[in-house]
Design an enzyme around this catalytic site. Sequence first.
Site, mmCIF file in Angstrom:
data_model
loop_
_atom_site.group_PDB
_atom_site.id
_atom_site.type_symbol
_atom_site.label_atom_id
_atom_site.label_comp_id
_atom_site.label_asym_id
_atom_site.label_seq_id
_atom_site.Cartn_x
_atom_site.Cartn_y
_atom_site.Cartn_z
ATOM 1 N N ASN A 12 0.834 -1.200 0.000
ATOM 2 C CA ASN A 12 0.000 0.000 0.000
ATOM 3 C C ASN A 12 0.875 1.260 0.000
ATOM 4 O OD1 ASN A 12 -1.641 2.165 0.775
ATOM 5 N ND2 ASN A 12 -3.050 0.795 1.851
ATOM 6 N N LYS A 15 0.417 3.806 2.848
ATOM 7 C CA LYS A 15 1.089 3.548 4.127
ATOM 8 C C LYS A 15 2.543 4.038 4.066
ATOM 9 C CE LYS A 15 -1.521 -0.604 5.554
ATOM 10 N NZ LYS A 15 -1.403 -2.032 5.894
ATOM 11 N N ASP A 73 -0.770 -3.765 10.015
ATOM 12 C CA ASP A 73 -2.163 -4.126 9.755
ATOM 13 C C ASP A 73 -3.028 -3.081 10.442
ATOM 14 O OD1 ASP A 73 -3.718 -6.129 8.250
ATOM 15 O OD2 ASP A 73 -4.807 -6.241 10.141
ATOM 16 N N TYR A 165 -9.938 5.464 3.771
ATOM 17 C CA TYR A 165 -11.094 6.172 4.339
ATOM 18 C C TYR A 165 -10.749 7.599 4.796
ATOM 19 C CZ TYR A 165 -12.906 1.371 4.496
ATOM 20 O OH TYR A 165 -13.316 0.102 4.170
HETATM 21 P P1 ITT Z 1 -0.700 -4.316 3.103
HETATM 22 O O1 ITT Z 1 -1.408 -5.453 3.796
HETATM 23 O O2 ITT Z 1 0.069 -4.754 1.908
HETATM 24 O O3 ITT Z 1 0.125 -3.485 4.053
HETATM 25 P P2 ITT Z 1 -3.412 -3.273 2.755
HETATM 26 O O4 ITT Z 1 -3.959 -1.983 2.185
HETATM 27 O O5 ITT Z 1 -4.013 -4.562 2.284
HETATM 28 O O6 ITT Z 1 -1.818 -3.278 2.516
HETATM 29 P P3 ITT Z 1 -4.445 -3.757 5.413
HETATM 30 O O7 ITT Z 1 -4.754 -5.178 5.143
HETATM 31 O O8 ITT Z 1 -3.781 -3.393 6.718
HETATM 32 O O9 ITT Z 1 -3.477 -3.149 4.310
HETATM 33 O O10 ITT Z 1 -5.784 -2.918 5.223
HETATM 34 C C1 ITT Z 1 -5.849 -1.653 5.757
HETATM 35 C C2 ITT Z 1 -7.042 -0.932 5.156
HETATM 36 O O11 ITT Z 1 -7.605 -0.082 6.187
HETATM 37 C C3 ITT Z 1 -6.600 0.013 4.049
HETATM 38 O O12 ITT Z 1 -6.653 -0.596 2.776
HETATM 39 C C4 ITT Z 1 -7.604 1.156 4.196
HETATM 40 O O13 ITT Z 1 -8.808 0.809 3.568
HETATM 41 C C5 ITT Z 1 -7.840 1.200 5.704
HETATM 42 N N1 ITT Z 1 -6.868 2.111 6.362
HETATM 43 C C6 ITT Z 1 -5.839 1.750 7.196
HETATM 44 N N2 ITT Z 1 -5.142 2.829 7.565
HETATM 45 C C7 ITT Z 1 -5.717 3.876 6.962
HETATM 46 C C8 ITT Z 1 -5.425 5.263 6.926
HETATM 47 O O14 ITT Z 1 -4.368 5.776 7.538
HETATM 48 N N3 ITT Z 1 -6.211 6.057 6.213
HETATM 49 C C9 ITT Z 1 -7.276 5.552 5.543
HETATM 50 N N4 ITT Z 1 -7.606 4.258 5.487
HETATM 51 C C10 ITT Z 1 -6.830 3.427 6.197
#
Ligand code: ITT
Length: 211
Positions: A12, A15, A73, A165
């Site tokens: 992501n 992140k 996560d 979000y």
């Molecule tokens: P990785 O597992 O490869 O790190 P991912 O996007 O799949 O990437 P997650 O499984 O941790 O990561 O999902 C986190 C989700 O939560 C992310 O895709 C967003 O939809 C939401 N999210 C987490 N942190 C956020 C933030 O700082 N701002 C907005 N949305 C966020």
Amino acid sequence: MTTHRILVATSNPGKLRDFAGVAEAHGVSIEMVPDFSSLTQVVEDGATFDANARKKAEAYSLAVPGELILADDSGLEIDALGGAPGVYSARYASADPHKLDSNVKDEANNARVLRELNGIPMEKRTAQFVCVLAAARDGTTMNTFRGVVEGVILDFPRGHNGFGYDPLFYFPQAGKTLAELTAVEKSRYSHRGAAFRRFLEWLNSGNPGST
Ligand code: ITT
């Protein structure tokens, strides 16, 4: 002066931008785990952020022997929805959010949140973002770090920075959504910024597992 290079395992880019927003001020640099996109993706089937963060960190650390790596996560917990989307945040708008590998676009996830909250008044739209970082080396988690930020879910998106979000998440202390903040500003308030600062404290504390 840069003293540490932190390897992060994430697909992501949002992140990575958030981490970079904290890193510079602390004299560290953020890099992706080398060849991350060619690694077999970890199945995120844990029931908690903690379980998924550990699972990702442990698996991806095996690709870079001897190196400390960080995995994140995270997700959004909306009180009026009993904590949803929670660990399903990345795939909330998919036909079956429980189905693994079904991440969908941010706009679709945001639209589903707005649908679910339709008619719910602002004072009942409280929510929190949660981030758990796991630091692992050679397949073993050395420590985990948690950060939380509390806010309110708006009934329309605002701002174009950030990801996920962020355009719906209003942070009262700043009077803005997280998508209206720069990466540096977001890192000051956000769940990821808080968790990452805890990680850096641990790293700088000379903890034997952290060197
Ligand atoms: P990785 O597992 O490869 O790190 P991912 O996007 O799949 O990437 P997650 O499984 O941790 O990561 O999902 C986190 C989700 O939560 C992310 O895709 C967003 O939809 C939401 N999210 C987490 N942190 C956020 C933030 O700082 N701002 C907005 N949305 C966020």
